[in-house]
Enzyme design. Structure first.
Site, short mmCIF file in Angstrom:
data_model
loop_
_atom_site.label_atom_id
_atom_site.label_comp_id
_atom_site.label_asym_id
_atom_site.label_seq_id
_atom_site.Cartn_x
_atom_site.Cartn_y
_atom_site.Cartn_z
N SER A 73 0.83 -1.20 0.00
CA SER A 73 0.00 0.00 0.00
C SER A 73 0.87 1.26 0.00
O SER A 73 1.70 1.42 -0.88
CB SER A 73 -0.97 -0.06 1.19
OG SER A 73 -2.05 0.82 1.01
N HIS A 124 -7.32 -6.14 -0.06
CA HIS A 124 -6.13 -5.29 0.03
C HIS A 124 -5.09 -5.86 0.99
O HIS A 124 -3.89 -5.64 0.81
CB HIS A 124 -6.57 -3.90 0.49
CG HIS A 124 -5.48 -2.87 0.45
ND1 HIS A 124 -4.74 -2.59 -0.67
CD2 HIS A 124 -5.01 -2.04 1.44
CE1 HIS A 124 -3.87 -1.63 -0.40
NE2 HIS A 124 -4.02 -1.28 0.87
#
Length: 261
Positions: free
Chosen positions: A88, A237
């Site tokens: 991320s 994610h």
């Protein structure tokens, strides 16, 4: 003294080096599962990003400045060549390190992020964090009761609460909440560079996540022409936490193909 808080495992001379970089609101503990799976074959340097964990606070968010602080640490530790795994926000900063100091980076693994600008998606998280009265709570359960008014997902709240700690002066967040909130528009900007990074790069996408999409491929190839993409099915994610075995296997296979024997 380094402005970056870090830990090293296990520090054996002949092993190649891997650097792990966590994402927004996280700390070096977030990638401990990957670390445990890598230490057999690699020396692993795990860090707290600036304004996260036990690393130094800064005055403004900057991809270049974050990258520079980590580059300075790597130089101070006398690590001539490293490979980087970033998730991320940590993936974006890993990209910046490779683009700014390509001679230091053997290869890159970028988990579920692209070098593109994103629309704001953390408004609820910021609202929830700001709603927690740190001067009044007496436990993590108290904090959770405030967080859940804005953040419905229990897993997200659990992740955020890992960065809540208590000392003799009360309760605090390990991350620099005022700065991250103020500079959020910078955090979601795209990554720029005059020259691509030509080293081997692996982008790993979580199937159910919308952070890494087909329309990002053009930008990825412009900055990382020697890149490939892999997908981990049935995960979002947080692919390294949801499917750790598959994620680690994918990374190890990539490293074995790209690192010098």
């Amino acid at each position: 003294m380094s402005k970056i808080h870090y830990q090293i495992y296990p520090l054996e001379e002949k092993k190649p080096w891997v650097v792990l970089i966590h994402g927004l609101f996280g700390s070096l503990d977030n990638l401990s599962g990957l670390r445990r799976g890598l230490v057999k074959d690699y020396n692993v340097l795990t860090i707290d990003l600036p304004d996260h964990g036990k690393s130094a606070r800064t005055t403004k968010f900057s991809f270049d400045e974050n990258a520079l602080l980590i580059i300075e640490l790597i130089k101070r530790l006398k690590l001539e060549k490293i490979s980087i795994i970033g998730h991320s926000l940590g993936g974006k900063i890993a990209m910046k390190i490779a683009l700014n100091a390509p001679e230091m980076v053997e290869c890159l693994v970028i988990m579920d992020i692209a070098p593109v600008a994103y629309l704001p998606r953390h408004d609820a998280v910021f609202s929830g964090l700001q709603s927690v009265p740190l001067d009044k709570i007496t436990s993590r359960q108290d904090a959770d009761s405030f967080l859940k008014q804005s953040v419905e997902e229990a897993s997200t709240r659990q992740f955020l609460l890992k960065s809540l700690y208590q000392d003799e002066n009360g309760w605090h967040w390990y991350f620099n909440l005022p700065l991250l909130k103020r500079d959020y528009a910078e955090i979601i900007q795209e990554i720029y560079a005059d020259t691509p990074y030509y080293g081997p790069t692996l982008f790993i996408k979580g199937e159910l996540s919308d952070y890494l999409l087909p329309q990002h491929r053009e930008k990825i190839l412009a900055l990382f022409p020697n890149s490939q993409s892999k997908l981990i099915g049935g995960t979002g994610h947080w692919l390294h936490a949801e499917k750790p075995t598959i994620c680690l296997k994918m990374i190890n296979l990539f490293f074995k193909k790209t690192m010098p024997s």
